[in-house]
Design a protein around this motif. Structure first.
Motif, PDB file in Angstrom:
ATOM      1  N   SER A 400       0.856  -1.189   0.000  1.00 20.94           N
ATOM      2  CA  SER A 400       0.000   0.000   0.000  1.00 20.94           C
ATOM      3  C   SER A 400       0.890   1.235   0.000  1.00 20.94           C
ATOM      4  CB  SER A 400      -0.921   0.008   1.216  1.00 20.94           C
ATOM      5  OG  SER A 400      -0.211   0.367   2.374  1.00 20.94           O
ATOM      6  N   PRO A 401       0.460   2.320  -0.630  1.00 16.64           N
ATOM      7  CA  PRO A 401       1.279   3.539  -0.695  1.00 16.64           C
ATOM      8  C   PRO A 401       1.652   4.079   0.687  1.00 16.64           C
ATOM      9  CG  PRO A 401      -0.521   3.650  -2.274  1.00 16.64           C
ATOM     10  CD  PRO A 401      -0.763   2.432  -1.450  1.00 16.64           C
ATOM     11  N   GLN A 402       0.714   3.970   1.661  1.00 12.34           N
ATOM     12  CA  GLN A 402       0.990   4.497   3.002  1.00 12.34           C
ATOM     13  C   GLN A 402       2.139   3.737   3.671  1.00 12.34           C
ATOM     14  OE1 GLN A 402      -2.055   3.807   1.849  1.00 12.34           O
ATOM     15  NE2 GLN A 402      -2.969   5.859   1.767  1.00 12.34           N
ATOM     16  N   LEU A 403       2.065   2.402   3.617  1.00  8.80           N
ATOM     17  CA  LEU A 403       3.130   1.595   4.210  1.00  8.80           C
ATOM     18  C   LEU A 403       4.450   1.822   3.481  1.00  8.80           C
ATOM     19  CD1 LEU A 403       1.304  -1.790   4.927  1.00  8.80           C
ATOM     20  CD2 LEU A 403       2.056  -0.113   6.591  1.00  8.80           C
ATOM     21  N   TYR A 404       4.398   1.872   2.177  1.00  8.75           N
ATOM     22  CA  TYR A 404       5.622   2.076   1.397  1.00  8.75           C
ATOM     23  C   TYR A 404       6.296   3.386   1.779  1.00  8.75           C
ATOM     24  CZ  TYR A 404       5.066  -1.828  -1.880  1.00  8.75           C
ATOM     25  OH  TYR A 404       4.993  -3.074  -2.448  1.00  8.75           O
ATOM     26  N   TYR A 405       5.483   4.406   2.033  1.00  9.59           N
ATOM     27  CA  TYR A 405       6.051   5.718   2.346  1.00  9.59           C
ATOM     28  C   TYR A 405       6.827   5.669   3.669  1.00  9.59           C
ATOM     29  CZ  TYR A 405       6.455  10.661   3.428  1.00  9.59           C
ATOM     30  OH  TYR A 405       6.961  11.892   3.742  1.00  9.59           O
ATOM     31  N   VAL A 406       6.226   5.086   4.692  1.00 13.62           N
ATOM     32  CA  VAL A 406       6.877   5.036   6.004  1.00 13.62           C
ATOM     33  C   VAL A 406       8.085   4.113   5.986  1.00 13.62           C
ATOM     34  CG1 VAL A 406       6.562   4.410   8.432  1.00 13.62           C
ATOM     35  CG2 VAL A 406       4.731   5.574   7.211  1.00 13.62           C
ATOM     36  N   LEU A 407       7.967   2.974   5.308  1.00 11.85           N
ATOM     37  CA  LEU A 407       9.004   1.940   5.358  1.00 11.85           C
ATOM     38  C   LEU A 407      10.194   2.227   4.450  1.00 11.85           C
ATOM     39  CD1 LEU A 407       6.595  -1.140   5.337  1.00 11.85           C
ATOM     40  CD2 LEU A 407       8.021  -0.422   7.248  1.00 11.85           C
ATOM     41  N   SER A 408      10.035   3.116   3.496  1.00 18.49           N
ATOM     42  CA  SER A 408      11.127   3.348   2.543  1.00 18.49           C
ATOM     43  C   SER A 408      12.010   4.523   2.934  1.00 18.49           C
ATOM     44  CB  SER A 408      10.563   3.583   1.136  1.00 18.49           C
ATOM     45  OG  SER A 408       9.675   4.700   1.138  1.00 18.49           O
ATOM     46  N   GLY A 409      11.639   5.281   3.976  1.00 15.60           N
ATOM     47  CA  GLY A 409      12.454   6.406   4.430  1.00 15.60           C
ATOM     48  C   GLY A 409      13.367   6.012   5.566  1.00 15.60           C
ATOM     49  N   ASN A 410      14.170   6.957   6.031  1.00 14.16           N
ATOM     50  CA  ASN A 410      15.114   6.634   7.104  1.00 14.16           C
ATOM     51  C   ASN A 410      15.394   7.864   7.959  1.00 14.16           C
ATOM     52  OD1 ASN A 410      16.441   4.593   8.375  1.00 14.16           O
ATOM     53  ND2 ASN A 410      18.280   4.701   7.134  1.00 14.16           N
ATOM     54  N   ASP A 411      14.355   8.345   8.673  1.00 11.02           N
ATOM     55  CA  ASP A 411      14.525   9.514   9.533  1.00 11.02           C
ATOM     56  C   ASP A 411      15.339   9.201  10.784  1.00 11.02           C
ATOM     57  OD1 ASP A 411      12.997  10.951   7.776  1.00 11.02           O
ATOM     58  OD2 ASP A 411      11.129  10.714   8.903  1.00 11.02           O
ATOM     59  N   PHE A 412      15.312   7.965  11.221  1.00  8.07           N
ATOM     60  CA  PHE A 412      16.050   7.604  12.442  1.00  8.07           C
ATOM     61  C   PHE A 412      16.378   6.119  12.418  1.00  8.07           C
ATOM     62  CE2 PHE A 412      11.637   6.736  13.378  1.00  8.07           C
ATOM     63  CZ  PHE A 412      11.650   5.616  14.184  1.00  8.07           C
ATOM     64  N   SER A 413      17.331   5.743  13.239  1.00  2.00           N
ATOM     65  CA  SER A 413      17.693   4.332  13.390  1.00  2.00           C
ATOM     66  C   SER A 413      17.030   3.786  14.645  1.00  2.00           C
ATOM     67  CB  SER A 413      19.208   4.176  13.480  1.00  2.00           C
ATOM     68  OG  SER A 413      19.697   4.892  14.589  1.00  2.00           O
ATOM     69  N   LEU A 414      17.023   2.490  14.776  1.00  2.00           N
ATOM     70  CA  LEU A 414      16.283   1.843  15.864  1.00  2.00           C
ATOM     71  C   LEU A 414      17.123   1.576  17.108  1.00  2.00           C
ATOM     72  CD1 LEU A 414      14.217  -0.678  13.706  1.00  2.00           C
ATOM     73  CD2 LEU A 414      13.347   1.345  14.892  1.00  2.00           C
ATOM     74  N   ASP A 415      18.349   2.075  17.152  1.00  2.00           N
ATOM     75  CA  ASP A 415      19.186   1.877  18.345  1.00  2.00           C
ATOM     76  C   ASP A 415      18.823   2.936  19.381  1.00  2.00           C
ATOM     77  OD1 ASP A 415      20.146   3.868  16.713  1.00  2.00           O
ATOM     78  OD2 ASP A 415      22.244   3.543  17.243  1.00  2.00           O
ATOM     79  N   ILE A 416      17.676   2.752  20.027  1.00  2.00           N
ATOM     80  CA  ILE A 416      17.113   3.795  20.901  1.00  2.00           C
ATOM     81  C   ILE A 416      17.982   4.086  22.115  1.00  2.00           C
ATOM     82  CG2 ILE A 416      14.737   3.293  20.204  1.00  2.00           C
ATOM     83  CD1 ILE A 416      14.443   1.828  22.936  1.00  2.00           C
ATOM     84  N   ASN A 417      18.797   3.109  22.554  1.00  2.00           N
ATOM     85  CA  ASN A 417      19.613   3.326  23.756  1.00  2.00           C
ATOM     86  C   ASN A 417      21.060   3.658  23.424  1.00  2.00           C
ATOM     87  OD1 ASN A 417      20.137   0.781  22.800  1.00  2.00           O
ATOM     88  ND2 ASN A 417      20.093  -0.226  24.799  1.00  2.00           N
ATOM     89  N   ASN A 418      21.276   4.201  22.238  1.00  2.00           N
ATOM     90  CA  ASN A 418      22.603   4.693  21.869  1.00  2.00           C
ATOM     91  C   ASN A 418      22.975   5.841  22.813  1.00  2.00           C
ATOM     92  OD1 ASN A 418      24.845   5.893  20.707  1.00  2.00           O
ATOM     93  ND2 ASN A 418      24.101   5.649  18.618  1.00  2.00           N
TER      94      ASN A 418
END
Length: 661
Positions: A400-418
């Motif tokens: 779906s276009p909505q999922l593709y939009y969120v999943l294809s970008g890279n505003d942040f990484s998932l290492d939250i406790n860096n």
């Protein structure tokens, strides 16, 4: 025994004799004071008159009331030792009514003597009234002896007071703790207490049926207290934005407790203007092919929850291998430029001949794709479709276009406790779209856990509201190993049976049993029984009543019974919780179990929520921008296929890798 029986029989005969004497004295009293009537009835003879004369000499008949008092005294003595058949329905009110009425009639009967009538009439009335009073006194006295004077405690019919036990009343606070004020009931008194989770890194399970107050009384305080103590945080918000708005506002309130580089991020598929973009398949976070395999397993298990119970089956493992191969191919291709979930979905849809040809370019995945290539070359299409189609069909649901939009970008990484760049991340689900969103969010969580559970990181808190709605492989190992890495895990679950349904019995049981801290609201069935056994037993008083024709007896004893029975857990009110906490070697808690009502300042919370700021708009978007991103992903995959096939056709060393039927 025979001697005891003889004594009882002898006592009974004495009492009977005493009562008979009182009756005889009453007859003599009536004969003496109504002598004129007896004479008129011709019931007097010389013999009885001589006996009466001797009795008069004793002084017994000197006074009208004295003789009646002596009769009453003998009757009272005979009643003191009477043993009537006990009756549970009798009470003092009935017996006293007979007794008092009888005494009044007995003592007031002399008034009949003043009634103007014949001597015989007056005497008959007096004797009849006196006899009636006497009989009523006997009846009332006998009823008193049949009343059960020893009663069991019938005020506490639900055994509430007996099932109370001491609870922790100290506030035990440290830099990681969660402290919930509460009140509890102990031996008829309400006392203040504290639920001290001094070691949240041993896992926290929050249970309760809908409406039990899991979020309002427990989870919100875990979030707010950990933010106040500087924890980086990940929150899975099942009903977005119930928890996310709490995280955002308390982060603003406690901004000074975090480094300047700390930021708040949110993933929300329903309102893209208030959602950041994040690629869960970020190539920099995948170090080897096992990361790709774990991601493939997570997303397919999230889309097909029944597969969780069938892991190891050929038609379950084959689609996972196929998806692993595609993810790893895109990770290696041009340094992962196209390694996103939308590109994976689109690449899966390419026709088999072209897809297999391209995948054969990557040697690391050759062993994974060979079974599919061989099935295609040998025209075993039914087997091939059985292996791959289930993955393609499931993954296509995410296109779906909505999922593709969120999943294809890279505003942040998932290492939250860096330590250099802590984050507070909230991901939102939608109860109406659990099947689709849950699978994608499961992938986020899996990748995040992999990055978080490492040494040398900042203390962090992972909060999962309605945990069974997402799939996280090896959750038990996270709880078991993350303790040393200062990762606190909170799981919100409605019922153990819900966890078993979605995760399978074995994995669900491990998750439940490995969790150190457990807080439960109202639950029923096997969950309530399991919790009751976990809380153990306490010494309770027991009473039993034995009734026979002669006496009653009560026996009292103490025995171990469940501290919190399953029936009590099933009847908890909203805000009322039972549970058990874990302690630390240096902070021992002797009273770990609790059954208390958590105290929330409802007025203060209402005011606080009224002043919450909404999650801000992150970027302005329109449908054309979202659609353009969707088409760009598809175009990227088409160009990738065309470029690689053309390169293979032109390169003689690669031409042999082309798959042709």
């Amino acid at each position: 025994m025979s001697q005891t029986g003889e004594n009882i029989e002898g006592l009974r005969k004495i009492l009977d004799m005493t009562r008979l004497m009182s009756i005889v004295l009453l007859v003599i009293h009536c004969y003496y004071f109504c002598y004129a009537a007896f004479k008129e009835w011709e019931l007097t003879i010389g013999f009885t008159d001589s006996i009466l004369g001797n009795i008069v000499k004793t002084g017994f008949l000197n006074s009208f009331q004295l003789s009646k008092l002596m009769v009453l005294g003998l009757l009272a003595i005979s009643l003191l030792g009477a043993k009537g058949k006990k009756n549970e329905k009798l009470n003092f009110r009935i017996a006293l009514a007979y007794l008092i009425t009888g005494l009044i009639i007995y003592w007031c009967s002399f008034l009949a003597l003043y009634i103007p009538a014949t001597v015989t009439g007056t005497a008959s009335l007096y004797m009849g009234i006196t006899a009636l009073g006497f009989v009523l006194i006997i009846t009332g006295g006998t009823l008193l002896t049949r009343i059960i004077s020893k009663k069991l405690n019938d005020k506490d019919i639900f055994n509430k007071e007996n099932e109370t036990f001491p609870q922790e009343e100290r506030l035990l606070e440290n830099e990681y703790s969660i402290n919930l004020p509460a009140k509890y009931f102990l031996k008829g008194k309400v006392r203040k207490s504290w639920i001290n989770i001094v070691n949240p890194f041993r896992g926290i399970a929050v249970l309760g049926s809908p409406g039990a107050g899991k979020s309002y009384f427990v989870i919100r305080h875990i979030i707010t207290q950990h933010i106040a103590k500087g924890f980086s945080m990940f929150v899975y918000d099942f009903k977005f934005d119930d928890l996310s708005v709490i995280v955002y506002n308390h982060f603003l309130k406690n901004r000074h407790r975090f480094p300047d580089s700390t930021k708040f991020y949110v993933i929300n598929f329903d309102d893209l203007t208030r959602s950041h973009r994040c690629n869960p398949l970020d190539p920099s976070s995948m170090t080897d092919i096992t990361d790709a395999a774990e991601s493939a397993r997570t997303i397919l298990m999230g889309l097909n929850r029944e597969w969780i119970k069938k892991q190891g089956d050929f038609f379950v493992e084959s689609p996972i291998n196929f998806l692993t191969a595609i993810i790893w191919f895109l990770k290696k291709y041009q340094n992962g430029e196209y390694c996103t979930l939308p590109h994976v979905i689109e690449l899966m849809q390419v026709e088999y001949a072209k897809l297999f040809s391209i995948l054969r370019l990557e040697k690391e995945i050759e062993v994974l794709i060979n079974p599919f290539v061989n099935a295609f070359l040998h025209d075993v299409m039914e087997q091939l479709e059985g292996q791959i189609a289930s993955a393609k069909v499931a993954m296509a649901r995410l296109a779906s276009p909505q999922l593709y939009y969120v999943l294809s970008g890279n505003d942040f990484s998932l290492d939250i406790n860096n330590p250099n760049e802590p984050k507070l991340v909230c991901v939102g689900n939608n109860p109406q779209k659990i099947q689709i969103y849950g699978a994608v969010l499961s992938l986020y969580v899996t990748r995040l856990v992999k990055l978080v559970n490492k040494k040398g990181k900042r203390k962090s808190s992972l909060v999962f509201d309605e945990f069974p709605t997402i799939y996280l492989n090896n959750m038990d190992s996270l709880i078991a190993t993350a303790r040393s890495n200062k990762v606190s895990t909170t799981l919100g679950v409605q019922d153990f049976s819900q966890l078993r349904k979605d995760y399978g019995k074995e994995q669900a049981d491990v998750i439940v049993n490995i969790t150190g801290n457990i807080i439960s609201g109202q639950v029923t069935g096997d969950t309530a029984k399991q919790l009751s056994e976990r809380f153990g037993k306490i010494m309770q008083d027991r009473e039993s009543l034995s009734i026979n024709s002669a006496d009653t007896s009560i026996s009292r004893s103490k025995q171990l019974e469940s501290a919190i029975p399953a029936s009590k857990i099933a009847a908890l009110s909203s805000g009322e919780f039972v549970g058990m906490v874990a302690d630390n070697p240096e902070e021992k808690i002797e009273l770990k179990s609790f059954h208390a009502e958590i105290l929330n300042d409802h007025a203060a919370l209402k005011t606080e929520m009224a002043n919450y700021q909404p999650i801000p708009v992150i970027r302005q978007l329109n449908n054309s921008m979202i659609q353009r991103n969707y088409l760009q992903v598809r175009q990227d995959v088409e160009e990738l296929v065309e470029i690689e096939l053309e390169r293979m056709m032109e390169d003689s060393s690669l031409k042999s890798l082309l798959v042709k039927k």
